[in-house]
Enzyme design. Structure first.
Site, short mmCIF file in Angstrom:
data_model
loop_
_atom_site.label_atom_id
_atom_site.label_comp_id
_atom_site.label_asym_id
_atom_site.label_seq_id
_atom_site.Cartn_x
_atom_site.Cartn_y
_atom_site.Cartn_z
N PRO A 13 0.78 -1.23 0.00
CA PRO A 13 0.00 0.00 0.00
C PRO A 13 0.81 1.29 0.00
O PRO A 13 0.28 2.33 -0.37
CB PRO A 13 -0.80 -0.10 1.30
CG PRO A 13 -0.07 -1.07 2.15
CD PRO A 13 0.60 -2.03 1.23
N ASP A 36 5.26 1.85 -11.14
CA ASP A 36 4.05 2.66 -11.18
C ASP A 36 4.13 3.90 -10.31
O ASP A 36 4.98 4.01 -9.44
CB ASP A 36 2.88 1.84 -10.61
CG ASP A 36 2.15 1.10 -11.68
OD1 ASP A 36 2.62 1.10 -12.82
OD2 ASP A 36 1.08 0.56 -11.37
N LYS A 58 0.68 6.03 -14.11
CA LYS A 58 -0.52 6.72 -14.59
C LYS A 58 -0.97 7.62 -13.47
O LYS A 58 -1.26 7.16 -12.38
CB LYS A 58 -1.64 5.71 -14.85
CG LYS A 58 -1.35 4.73 -15.94
CD LYS A 58 -2.62 3.98 -16.31
CE LYS A 58 -2.39 3.06 -17.48
NZ LYS A 58 -2.05 1.69 -17.12
N MET A 170 -10.38 4.27 -6.18
CA MET A 170 -10.49 5.26 -7.29
C MET A 170 -11.83 5.98 -7.25
O MET A 170 -12.43 6.25 -8.29
CB MET A 170 -10.33 4.56 -8.66
CG MET A 170 -8.97 3.93 -8.84
SD MET A 170 -8.82 2.98 -10.35
CE MET A 170 -9.66 1.47 -9.91
N1 SAH Z 1 -3.57 -2.30 -7.07
C1 SAH Z 1 -3.83 -1.25 -6.09
C2 SAH Z 1 -5.02 -0.40 -6.50
C3 SAH Z 1 -4.79 0.40 -7.76
S1 SAH Z 1 -6.14 1.44 -8.15
C4 SAH Z 1 -4.06 -1.89 -4.72
O1 SAH Z 1 -4.15 -3.12 -4.63
O2 SAH Z 1 -4.13 -1.17 -3.74
C5 SAH Z 1 -5.65 2.96 -7.40
C6 SAH Z 1 -6.46 3.23 -6.17
O3 SAH Z 1 -5.95 2.50 -5.08
C7 SAH Z 1 -6.42 4.66 -5.70
O4 SAH Z 1 -7.34 5.46 -6.42
C8 SAH Z 1 -6.83 4.52 -4.27
O5 SAH Z 1 -8.22 4.34 -4.14
C9 SAH Z 1 -6.17 3.21 -3.88
N2 SAH Z 1 -4.87 3.37 -3.18
C10 SAH Z 1 -3.69 2.89 -3.57
N3 SAH Z 1 -2.73 3.19 -2.66
C11 SAH Z 1 -3.34 3.86 -1.67
C12 SAH Z 1 -2.91 4.43 -0.43
N4 SAH Z 1 -1.64 4.35 -0.01
N5 SAH Z 1 -3.84 5.05 0.34
C13 SAH Z 1 -5.13 5.12 -0.04
N6 SAH Z 1 -5.59 4.61 -1.19
C14 SAH Z 1 -4.71 3.98 -1.99
#
Ligand code: SAH
Length: 244
Positions: A13, A36, A58, A170
Site C-alpha cells: 500500500p 508505477d 498513470k 479510485m
Molecule cells: N492495485 C492497487 C489499486 C490500484 S487502483 C491496490 O491493490 O491497492 C488505485 C487506487 O488504489 C487509488 O485510487 C486509491 O483508491 C487506492 N490506493 C492505492 N494506494 C493507496 C494508499 N496508499 N492510500 C489510499 N488509497 C490507496
C-alpha cells in the site's frame, strides 16, 4: 535457450516495508524495473547498480503511460535483459491491470510470474478499522469508483443493500455521487471513512457519516490516492484508539 521472464510484483500500500520477502528478493536481483505511480520509489534503492528503472505511471486525470507502451516495454526489456520486473502499487491484480500484462507477456513467449502484494484497503487496519469483525461485518466488497466509461459501478447499489463493508478504490472524484446514492437509499447515516496515503507518514484519515463525507473531505483537503470505506466497522476505529 532460456525464455525471458516477467515478474509482476505487488509493492504493497505504500510503506516500503510492506512488500513481501519474495518481492524484495527479486528486486535485489533486478535487471530492469517498470514501476508505477503508487509503488513506493524507495523500493528502487534496493535494486543492484546498473538496474534499469523506468517510470510507467498513470496519474489520475493527468499524465499517463498508455497500456500499449507498457506492454511494448515489458517485451523489449524482457528480451534485452532476460528478465524484467513490473512493480505495481498494492496488489497487481486488484484494479491494477496486472493480469492483462501477464497475458500479454505469455502471448509474446515470456514466462510470467505473479507475486502478490498487500492491497491498499488492508492498510485500513492501521487506522483501527478492521475490514471484518465478528457480529459487525461478515463480508467485504471492493468496488471501483470509476468504470471504463466513467460511470459509477452498479455493484455499489447492490452492496448498499447488504451489511458488507464496502471499500471503494479510485472513488474520490465520485464521492458526492457515492454519498448521494447512500442517502437516497436511506443509508445516509452509515459510518464511513476516507484514508489517504494509507500506511505512509503523510497519511490522512477522516470518519463520520457517509452523507457528510464529501464536505468533510473538502474541509480536510483529501485527494488521491484515497480509499472510501463504508460500513459499521468504521465505528470500531474509536474503540481502537489508545486511551492516554
Ligand atoms: N492495485 C492497487 C489499486 C490500484 S487502483 C491496490 O491493490 O491497492 C488505485 C487506487 O488504489 C487509488 O485510487 C486509491 O483508491 C487506492 N490506493 C492505492 N494506494 C493507496 C494508499 N496508499 N492510500 C489510499 N488509497 C490507496
Amino acid at each position: 535457450m532460456t525464455r525471458p521472464e516477467l515478474y509482476i510484483i505487488g509493492a504493497g500500500p505504500g510503506d516500503p516495508e510492506l512488500i513481501t520477502m519474495k518481492g524484495y528478493r527479486l528486486l535485489r536481483q533486478a535487471k530492469a524495473v517498470l514501476y508505477d505511480n503508487l509503488a513506493n520509489k524507495e523500493l528502487l534503492a534496493v535494486t543492484p547498480a546498473g538496474c534499469e528503472k523506468i517510470y510507467v505511471g498513470k496519474q489520475p486525470y493527468g499524465k499517463y503511460t498508455p497500456q500499449e507502451t507498457i506492454h511494448a516495454l515489458i517485451r523489449e526489456k524482457a528480451f534485452e535483459h532476460g528478465s524484467v520486473i513490473r512493480l505495481k502499487g498494492g496488489d497487481p491484480f486488484i484494479f491494477g491491470r496486472g493480469f492483462e500484462e501477464m497475458l500479454y507477456a505469455r502471448a509474446e513467449g515470456i514466462d510470467a510470474y505473479y507475486v502478490p502484494g498487500i492491497t491498499s484497503m488492508q492498510a485500513s487496519g492501521m487506522e483501527n478499522v478492521p475490514l471484518t469483525h465478528r457480529s459487525v461485518s461478515e463480508s467485504v466488497w471492493m468496488v471501483t469508483g470509476t468504470k471504463k466509461d466513467g460511470s459509477l459501478s452498479d455493484d455499489l447499489r447492490l452492496a448498499i443493500q447488504s451489511r458488507a463493508t464496502v471499500v471503494i478504490y479510485m472513488g474520490m472524484k465520485k464521492l458526492a455521487e457515492i454519498s448521494e446514492t447512500y442517502l437516497s437509499s436511506g443509508n445516509g447515516e452509515m459510518p464511513a471513512a476516507i484514508v489517504q496515503h494509507a500506511s505512509l507518514p503523510n497519511k490522512k484519515f477522516i470518519s463520520g457519516k457517509v452523507k457528510d463525507l464529501p464536505a468533510m473531505a473538502t474541509a480536510s483537503k483529501l485527494t488521491h490516492p484515497a480509499l472510501i470505506i463504508i460500513g459499521r466497522v468504521v465505528e470500531l476505529h474509536f474503540s481502537g484508539e489508545s486511551k492516554e
